[in-house]
Scaffold this motif. Structure first.
Motif, PDB file in Angstrom:
ATOM      1  N   ARG A 164      37.000  14.807  21.967  1.00 15.25           N
ATOM      2  CA  ARG A 164      37.551  15.465  23.164  1.00 15.25           C
ATOM      3  C   ARG A 164      37.097  16.913  23.259  1.00 15.25           C
ATOM      4  N   TYR A 165      37.027  17.596  22.111  1.00 17.33           N
ATOM      5  CA  TYR A 165      36.661  19.007  22.120  1.00 17.33           C
ATOM      6  C   TYR A 165      35.186  19.233  21.781  1.00 17.33           C
ATOM      7  N   GLY A 166      34.403  18.150  21.731  1.00 16.92           N
ATOM      8  CA  GLY A 166      32.973  18.274  21.515  1.00 16.92           C
ATOM      9  C   GLY A 166      32.596  18.792  20.146  1.00 16.92           C
ATOM     10  N   LYS A 167      33.342  18.372  19.129  1.00 15.25           N
ATOM     11  CA  LYS A 167      33.084  18.829  17.768  1.00 15.25           C
ATOM     12  C   LYS A 167      32.880  17.624  16.860  1.00 15.25           C
ATOM     13  N   PRO A 168      32.147  17.757  15.764  1.00 17.69           N
ATOM     14  CA  PRO A 168      32.082  16.654  14.802  1.00 17.69           C
ATOM     15  C   PRO A 168      33.435  16.480  14.128  1.00 17.69           C
ATOM     16  N   PRO A 169      33.863  15.256  13.878  1.00 22.23           N
ATOM     17  CA  PRO A 169      35.182  15.063  13.260  1.00 22.23           C
ATOM     18  C   PRO A 169      35.215  15.613  11.836  1.00 22.23           C
ATOM     19  N   PRO A 170      36.126  16.525  11.536  1.00 15.87           N
ATOM     20  CA  PRO A 170      36.199  17.069  10.171  1.00 15.87           C
ATOM     21  C   PRO A 170      36.734  16.014   9.203  1.00 15.87           C
ATOM     22  N   PRO A 171      36.082  15.850   8.048  1.00 15.54           N
ATOM     23  CA  PRO A 171      36.596  14.883   7.080  1.00 15.54           C
ATOM     24  C   PRO A 171      37.918  15.361   6.478  1.00 15.54           C
ATOM     25  N   LEU A 172      38.760  14.411   6.107  1.00 20.32           N
ATOM     26  CA  LEU A 172      40.044  14.743   5.500  1.00 20.32           C
ATOM     27  C   LEU A 172      39.867  14.845   3.983  1.00 20.32           C
ATOM     28  N   THR A 173      40.244  15.970   3.427  1.00 19.12           N
ATOM     29  CA  THR A 173      40.145  16.145   1.983  1.00 19.12           C
ATOM     30  C   THR A 173      41.256  15.351   1.289  1.00 19.12           C
ATOM     31  N   PRO A 174      41.087  15.054  -0.003  1.00 17.88           N
ATOM     32  CA  PRO A 174      42.174  14.387  -0.749  1.00 17.88           C
ATOM     33  C   PRO A 174      43.482  15.169  -0.684  1.00 17.88           C
ATOM     34  N   GLN A 175      43.386  16.499  -0.682  1.00 14.28           N
ATOM     35  CA  GLN A 175      44.612  17.304  -0.593  1.00 14.28           C
ATOM     36  C   GLN A 175      45.299  17.116   0.755  1.00 14.28           C
ATOM     37  N   ALA A 176      44.483  17.044   1.815  1.00 11.48           N
ATOM     38  CA  ALA A 176      45.060  16.837   3.145  1.00 11.48           C
ATOM     39  C   ALA A 176      45.714  15.463   3.237  1.00 11.48           C
ATOM     40  N   GLU A 177      45.054  14.453   2.692  1.00 14.90           N
ATOM     41  CA  GLU A 177      45.617  13.102   2.722  1.00 14.90           C
ATOM     42  C   GLU A 177      46.918  13.040   1.931  1.00 14.90           C
ATOM     43  N   ALA A 178      46.945  13.687   0.768  1.00 13.94           N
ATOM     44  CA  ALA A 178      48.165  13.694  -0.045  1.00 13.94           C
ATOM     45  C   ALA A 178      49.303  14.398   0.687  1.00 13.94           C
ATOM     46  N   ALA A 179      48.965  15.492   1.370  1.00 14.03           N
ATOM     47  CA  ALA A 179      49.996  16.232   2.114  1.00 14.03           C
ATOM     48  C   ALA A 179      50.569  15.377   3.240  1.00 14.03           C
ATOM     49  N   MET A 180      49.689  14.618   3.922  1.00 14.01           N
ATOM     50  CA  MET A 180      50.163  13.778   5.027  1.00 14.01           C
ATOM     51  C   MET A 180      51.029  12.627   4.521  1.00 14.01           C
TER      52      MET A 180
END
Length: 207
Positions: free
Chosen positions: A165-181
């Protein structure tokens, strides 16, 4: 299901996967309007039915003819309107405000609530006969915090969606981000997850 858990998405999936898919899907939030406006919105009115009714208006029931009428937050519907909804379900007829004629309609009703209707029935806030008429098939939509790895599936979907939607490459989710979610309780459910990841996709310039 709780607010934000995806009840409308499920209702649309039921519509899109069924024989009425080529007919309208019409949504009405019963908590968004006062009872007087809700009645007119749902059943329509004739010209002169009340002050400011300058022309005939089709209600959402008629608009949904042949398709699906999704009544969100049905537990918030005024009890005076519940009897008219029951009549619609039992007799398959609708009468606009100010009209003396009833019209037959073919509409499938899907209703959703974040409140336990059984408790509302016991409190006298919801008609028992309407509850049993609606409750032909009941689906419980679990909260996001109870859906385990689904959180990450949805997160990757939303990241890709918002990045495009914002014309950007999708940022990968780090293991820390996944754990936080996975650890977060998500009180706003899927809606909260979607909004958080929209913000992440919009503001991030790295992983």
């Amino acid at each position: 299901g709780e607010t934000g858990a995806g009840k409308e998405v499920v209702a649309r999936a039921l519509h899109d996967g069924g024989p009425r898919r080529d007919k309208p899907f019409v949504e009405l939030n019963c908590a968004a309007l006062p009872a007087t406006l809700l009645e007119s919105e749902l059943f329509g009115h004739e010209r002169g039915a009340f002050t400011d009714a300058r022309e005939r208006k089709l209600g959402l029931v008629e608009t949904a003819e042949g398709g699906t009428l999704f009544l969100d937050e049905i537990g918030d519907m005024d009890i005076s309107l519940q009897s008219k909804l029951l009549k619609l379900l039992e007799e398959k007829t609708v009468r606009r405000l100010g009209s003396v004629r009833e019209q037959r309609v073919s509409v499938r009703v899907v209703a959703a609530t974040h409140q336990p209707l059984e408790a509302l029935v016991q409190q006298g806030r919801f008609r028992a006969d309407l509850y049993y008429r609606l409750c032909v098939v009941q689906l419980h939509l679990p909260a996001l915090r109870d859906r385990g790895q689904d959180i990450l599936l949805l997160a990757r979907h939303f990241i890709a969606l918002h990045a495009a939607r914002y014309g950007k490459p999708p940022p990968p989710l780090t293991p820390q981000a996944e754990a936080a979610m996975l650890a977060h309780p998500w009180p706003g459910n899927v809606r909260e997850l979607r909004n958080v990841l929209e913000q992440a996709a919009l503001l991030s310039d790295s992983d």
